[in-house]
Enzyme design. Structure first.
Site, mmCIF file in Angstrom:
data_model
loop_
_atom_site.group_PDB
_atom_site.id
_atom_site.type_symbol
_atom_site.label_atom_id
_atom_site.label_comp_id
_atom_site.label_asym_id
_atom_site.label_seq_id
_atom_site.Cartn_x
_atom_site.Cartn_y
_atom_site.Cartn_z
ATOM 1 N N LYS A 160 0.791 -1.326 0.103
ATOM 2 C CA LYS A 160 -0.054 -0.101 -0.116
ATOM 3 C C LYS A 160 0.779 1.381 0.147
ATOM 4 C CE LYS A 160 -3.964 -2.005 0.307
ATOM 5 N NZ LYS A 160 -5.173 -1.755 -0.644
ATOM 6 N N GLU B 73 -9.785 6.129 3.275
ATOM 7 C CA GLU B 73 -10.851 5.274 3.587
ATOM 8 C C GLU B 73 -9.697 3.927 3.763
ATOM 9 O OE1 GLU B 73 -10.032 5.460 0.432
ATOM 10 O OE2 GLU B 73 -9.377 3.564 -0.118
ATOM 11 N N SER C 234 1.634 -9.760 -0.919
ATOM 12 C CA SER C 234 1.494 -8.287 -0.990
ATOM 13 C C SER C 234 1.609 -7.579 0.532
ATOM 14 C CB SER C 234 0.141 -8.009 -1.177
ATOM 15 O OG SER C 234 -0.953 -8.862 -0.621
HETATM 16 C C1 LIG Z 1 -1.520 -7.053 2.293
HETATM 17 C C2 LIG Z 1 -2.693 -6.692 1.614
HETATM 18 N N1 LIG Z 1 -2.771 -7.082 0.223
HETATM 19 C C3 LIG Z 1 -3.865 -6.810 -0.667
HETATM 20 C C4 LIG Z 1 -4.819 -6.201 -0.123
HETATM 21 C C5 LIG Z 1 -5.999 -6.060 -0.930
HETATM 22 O O1 LIG Z 1 -6.059 -4.692 -1.766
HETATM 23 P P1 LIG Z 1 -5.447 -4.780 -3.317
HETATM 24 O O2 LIG Z 1 -6.379 -5.735 -3.972
HETATM 25 O O3 LIG Z 1 -5.969 -3.155 -3.744
HETATM 26 O O4 LIG Z 1 -4.107 -5.075 -3.467
HETATM 27 C C6 LIG Z 1 -4.797 -5.275 0.981
HETATM 28 C C7 LIG Z 1 -5.617 -4.310 1.612
HETATM 29 O O5 LIG Z 1 -5.787 -3.859 2.446
HETATM 30 C C8 LIG Z 1 -3.597 -5.442 1.869
HETATM 31 O O6 LIG Z 1 -3.293 -4.921 3.071
#
Ligand SMILES: Cc1ncc(COP(=O)(O)O)c(C=O)c1O
Lengths: 267, 407
Positions: free
Chosen positions: B92, B114, B380
């Site tokens: 993020k 948000e 992620s």
């Molecule tokens: C570690 C992590 N992965 C994925 C996401 C999902 O978001 P996005 O699909 O925008 O990557 C989030 C959202 O809070 C997150 O914290």
């Protein structure tokens, strides 16, 4: 009904328009038709009939709550249009403008929506999350005219462009913000309304924030009428559930009086 | 096939998806943002500032980690893109740094965001502190209760957390409240959206800021494995880590792209967040995309063990990539994600975020069925934030009731 002709007739004769907003199904679905009739009888020139939506992002707490309550009671676009049709049979001289977010309309399908809305006698559409540029998404035979919005930060060239597209009226969002009553309206509101009217060349109705009859003369003197939403919802919320039409009528009459007291402008 | 990575068009459409479905009050703000972003992209100083923030404030480039024990389990070499090693614990921050620099450049004094689980809120608070901007974060009351630690982290970094009390009191409603706030304070306020959702230009801008993930991973894969991966996998909530990973690979037709959504308690239970798998196109939060909605077009509540995937919409570019067939969208359940969460911790000493565990869960389902070619997976975020929830779920009964029913 041809809403443009209806409105310009009044504008030309100097009569100010009173346009209450009611969310279909609020406070309960059984009362909607009777409240609409009461509003018509109390002097509404046209009525905005709201379609409840789960995520009304241009609305403040009062109309959000109204929307959620109507949805819980089972109200939807289909039933809203049925009620609209019944109302038009009973009060054919009071046009209805349907106000709602775009997704429920898309879910119904644009052809079906256009034909049902025109069969119900809907005279115009107010869709806060559908900019005029995206109107094509709803185009279908019979679609009632879409009414544009303008806000205090709408640039003058944009006001001119909205005017050139032509529409029955311009909905002037008087404040930067969501729907809801405000104790005091900013001094800039009349300036904005006058600017909107001058540069769009359209009749202008002022909405968002109007709550008391005393606010009416200042606003209506620089535009063509006022829209009342949250204040009516609050009045209905506070009313005896057995006497909703009476409460709607009692709420609206002082606004009618305030507008009529302004008289026709001298020619 | 159209040139997929040259989109969106001038009006912000990816095929039939995207656009700008907002109240008139926001039009000038979006026009201002679009112009400012276009100008910043052309400006080498902005590029330098952004790159500097990515290297010194968060630790880019993040490593590409050959996960050997996991590879043995899967039957193919697995390369993990370590976005969990970013400052604040997830991808993020890539986007918040980019948007925060833009906000500052535009002379905005207040930034709002948000947040669901609080990951985007924490990243926004950190970036705001770094640049000295006032920060307020809308967060559902239900999520505030569930994610106390992140609330405290945001507050410690000087942000104010505003409880969203409307609707389901989760991410969708926090987003509604952020938009309402923006409408009311549009002159001095910058709305910093946390995923590739919202009206144009947000889906493009967020993708661009996150695309560093895929650019790095592509180069690293060539360096480490001597070739491109056969598969690239990412979880999809709003879709920002997935778009960030996929973007660089879209022209590489031999790289199969897989987005993994949250199947919650199961696709047939009605309790899931599998928007692309089971939703229909519609308009929410300013864009045309896939949505979880009922027959009347009312938005439905999403359900996932992972707060970051618990959203009934998805970025419009994913809707487009689904329809063109360039990306395949799959799903993984809460239980599968929990098992993947445990397995990666045991096999590799890496505790993944619940969100990322969904991508892993899909990969684990392919164990033994893949050819022996490298597989790239976007890890992620890290899972420290999910430990409480993990402990709660793995006891016999979760002590928390079901999330408040919508309506
Ligand atoms: C570690 C992590 N992965 C994925 C996401 C999902 O978001 P996005 O699909 O925008 O990557 C989030 C959202 O809070 C997150 O914290």
């Amino acid at each position: 009904m041809d809403l443009s002709a209806f409105i310009s007739e009044r504008v030309v004769s100097g009569q100010k328009l009173l346009a209450p907003y009611l969310c279909a199904g609020f406070p309960n679905p059984e009362a909607t038709l009777a409240i609409l009739e009461a509003l018509a009888d109390a002097g509404a020139d046209l009525i905005e009939l709201g379609v409840p939506f789960s995520d009304p992002l241009a609305d403040g707490p009062v109309l959000q709550a109204a929307s959620i309550r109507a949805l819980r009671a089972g109200m939807n676009l289909e039933t809203t249009l049925e009620i609209a049709g019944q109302f038009q049979e009973r009060r054919p001289t009071v046009p209805l403008v349907l106000m709602g977010y775009v997704n429920p309309i898309l879910a119904m399908g644009r052809e079906r929506f256009a034909s049902k809305a025109s069969a119900a006698g809907i005279a115009g559409l107010l869709i806060p999350d559908l900019p005029p540029e995206c109107e094509g998404l709803l185009q279908a035979p019979g679609l009632p005219p879409l009414i544009p919005f303008a806000a205090p930060n709408t640039p003058i060239p944009r006001l001119e462009a909205l005017g050139e597209r032509g529409a029955p009226f311009l909905y002037a969002v008087s404040v930067l913000g969501v729907t809801g009553t405000r104790d005091a309206l900013s001094k800039n509101v009349p300036v904005f309304l006058a600017r909107a009217k001058q540069h769009s060349g359209l009749p202008v109705l002022a909405g968002f924030g109007v709550s008391r009859p005393e606010q009416v003369p200042e606003l209506a003197s620089v535009c063509d009428g006022v829209i009342l939403g949250s204040a009516l919802a609050k009045a209905l919320e506070a009313a005896d559930p057995a006497k909703l039409p009476g409460a709607a009528e009692a709420f609206l009459r002082p606004f009618r009086k305030a507008l009529d007291a302004m008289g026709a402008p001298c020619c | 096939m159209p040139v997929l990575n040259a989109l969106p068009d001038a009006k912000g459409y990816f095929g039939a998806f995207g656009g700008s479905f907002v109240p008139e009050t926001l039009r000038p703000a979006l026009a201002e943002l679009e112009a400012a972003y276009a100008e910043a992209r052309q400006d080498p100083t902005f590029e330098t500032e952004f790159r500097e923030a990515l290297t010194t404030f968060t630790c880019r480039p993040t490593p590409l980690y050959p996960a050997l024990r996991l590879s043995a389990r899967i039957g193919a070499p697995v390369l993990l893109k370590r976005e969990d090693l970013n400052h604040t614990g997830a991808h993020k921050i890539n986007n918040t740094l980019g948007q925060m620099l833009l906000a500052k450049r535009m002379g905005k004094t207040r930034v709002i965001a948000e947040t669901g689980a609080g990951q985007h809120g924490v990243a926004t608070a950190a970036a705001a502190a770094r640049l000295g901007l006032r920060c307020e974060v809308h967060m559902g009351e239900e999520d505030i209760r569930r994610q106390q630690l992140n609330v405290r982290r945001m507050e410690l970094m000087g942000a104010r957390v505003i409880p969203a009390r409307s609707g389901t009191r989760t991410l969708k409603d926090a987003t509604n409240e952020a938009i309402r706030d923006w409408v009311a304070n549009v002159e001095d306020t910058f709305y910093l959206i946390g995923s590739v959702v919202g009206p144009h230009p947000y889906p493009t801008m967020v993708r661009d800021f996150q695309s560093v993930i895929g650019r790095e991973a592509r180069e690293q894969s060539l360096a480490v494995a001597g070739r491109l991966p056969s598969l690239a996998i990412a979880c999809v909530g709003g879709g920002s880590n997935a778009m960030g990973l996929f973007h660089a690979f879209i022209p590489d037709e031999r790289v199969q792209l897989i987005g993994v959504e949250a199947a919650g308690k199961g696709l047939d239970t009605g309790l899931h967040a599998a928007t692309l798998t089971l939703g229909r196109p519609g308009v929410l939060h300013g864009a045309m995309s896939y949505l979880l909605q009922d027959a009347d077009g009312q938005i439905q509540e999403a359900h996932s063990i992972s707060a970051g995937l618990d959203y009934p919409g998805v970025g419009p570019e994913h809707a487009f990539l689904k329809e063109t067939g360039r990306v395949r969208y799959e799903s993984a359940t809460d239980d599968e994600a929990l098992r993947a969460f445990e397995l990666l911790s045991e096999l590799e000493g890496i505790i993944p975020a619940f969100e990322s565990a969904h991508a892993l869960a899909w990969l684990l389902r392919q164990a033994g069925q893949l050819s022996n070619e490298p597989v790239l997976l976007c890890l992620s975020g890290r899972g420290d934030k999910d430990l409480d929830e993990y402990l709660l779920r793995t006891q016999k009964e979760p002590s928390r009731g079901p999330i408040g029913l919508y309506l």
